[in-house]
Design an enzyme around this catalytic site. Sequence first.
Site, PDB file in Angstrom:
ATOM      1  CG  PHE A 190      -2.204   0.785   1.016  1.00 37.14           C
ATOM      2  CD1 PHE A 190      -3.096   0.471   0.008  1.00 37.14           C
ATOM      3  CD2 PHE A 190      -2.510   1.840   1.862  1.00 37.14           C
ATOM      4  CE1 PHE A 190      -4.268   1.186  -0.166  1.00 37.14           C
ATOM      5  CE2 PHE A 190      -3.679   2.569   1.708  1.00 37.14           C
ATOM      6  CZ  PHE A 190      -4.559   2.245   0.691  1.00 37.14           C
TER       7      PHE A 190
ATOM      8  CB  VAL B  38       7.865  -4.032 -18.594  1.00 39.25           C
ATOM      9  CG1 VAL B  38       8.907  -3.334 -19.470  1.00 39.25           C
ATOM     10  CG2 VAL B  38       8.491  -5.226 -17.880  1.00 39.25           C
TER      11      VAL B  38
ATOM     12  CG  ASP C 291      14.541  -1.469 -13.060  1.00 44.26           C
ATOM     13  OD1 ASP C 291      13.603  -1.846 -12.341  1.00 44.26           O
ATOM     14  OD2 ASP C 291      14.380  -0.799 -14.098  1.00 44.26           O
TER      15      ASP C 291
ATOM     16  CE  LYS D 176      11.584  -1.474 -15.351  1.00 48.30           C
ATOM     17  NZ  LYS D 176      11.825  -0.021 -15.437  1.00 48.30           N
TER      18      LYS D 176
END
Length: 348
Positions: free
Chosen positions: A12, A157, A225, A229
Amino acid sequence: MEKTVKICMTGFGNVGVRFARMLLEQERQLADEYGCRVIVTGVCTRTRGTVINPEGLDLGALLIMKEELGRFDSEYPGFAPDCGAPEMIERCGADIFIELSTLSVKDGEPASGYIRAALEHDMHVITANKGPEAWRYAELKALADERGKRYLFETAVLDGAPLFNMARSCLRGCEITGIRGILNTTTNFILGEMEKGGTYDEAVAEAQRRQFAEADPSMDVDGWDGAAKICALANVLMNAGATPDAVKVTSLRGITFGELKAARTQGFRLKYICSAERAADGALRLTVAPSLVPLDSPEALVNGTSNIITIRTDMMGELSIIEKDPEIKQTAYGVYSDLLSIISGERE
C-alpha cells in the site's frame, strides 16, 4: 443486477494508494459500463499492518490513515497485526489478488510465492512486480491456466503503457523475434543530465533530489532493474525461459561527459539499452548496456524520464511505443486496466 468483485492487495505504497484512489474515482464507470461494484477485502503491508474484512473495507478510511498516520490504525475494525500475505489471502474471501510488493531481483520472492498462493485459492492475479515474470513466469502461467484464472502484469514493464495487451490482442499469429528499448527512467535521466556537462555523481544526485533515483541507485545504474525487465519481456513475449542471471549486464558507472560528447560528434547518442535478440541458431541473447544509437533513431529522441520499447515481429515488422515522462498515475492505471480485463471477461 450489479455484481460485486472482491479484491485483496499486498503493498500500500505509492502505487497501491494511487490505485485505491482510482477505484474511488472510477466507481461510477465501473457501475455504468461494467455493472460492477469493486470492494477491497484485505490489504497486507510489510511495515504498516494488515486489515481484513470479507464484507469490504472502507477504502476512504484506509487512505486517510495512510496519509495521517503512515500506517493502519490498530483500533480499526479488522486490523490484524500479525497477519502475513498468505494468511490474508486465505481469510479475505477475494476474487482477485493484486500484488504490489517490492521487487526482489535476486529470486522474484516473496511476490512469486504470494501469487502462487492466490492462484491455489482460485483467485485471478494482477501484479505490478516484474520479479515473478523474470523468475517464475512459466510456472505461474501454467498454474493460472490449470486453475482457469488470469495472471496479468501490464504495469510490470513500461508502467501502464499497453505493451502486453498489444502483443496479446493485436499481434495474433506474429512471432516476436526481438525486443529492445530504453526501459529505465533513472538511467535515461542521468545520461541526459551528463550530456549537459554535469558529472555522473552530480547527475545521480539530481535524480535523487527529484526522487527518480533511490538513495542507493545501484539497482538502476548497475543494470539489474533493466535485466529483470528485459528478462520478463523475453519470457512472456518470446517464451525465453530465462532468468536475470542470464542477462549480460554492463554498468552505467564510469561513463564520462567526454564519451557522450564524442558520440554526438560521430552522429550518435549514448543510451542505456535493454535488448533480447534471437540469433540465427535460435539462441537468445539478453543484454543491458550503454549503446550508441544514431541521432535520427527514435531511441535518440527519448529524453528525461521517458521510455521507448521496440518489438520486432516476423509479419508486422517493427512496432515502437514511447511513454512520455510517466508518473505514478500511469503505473496505477496499468493495474486498473488489468482489473477491467478480468471484470469484462476478456481472454487471452
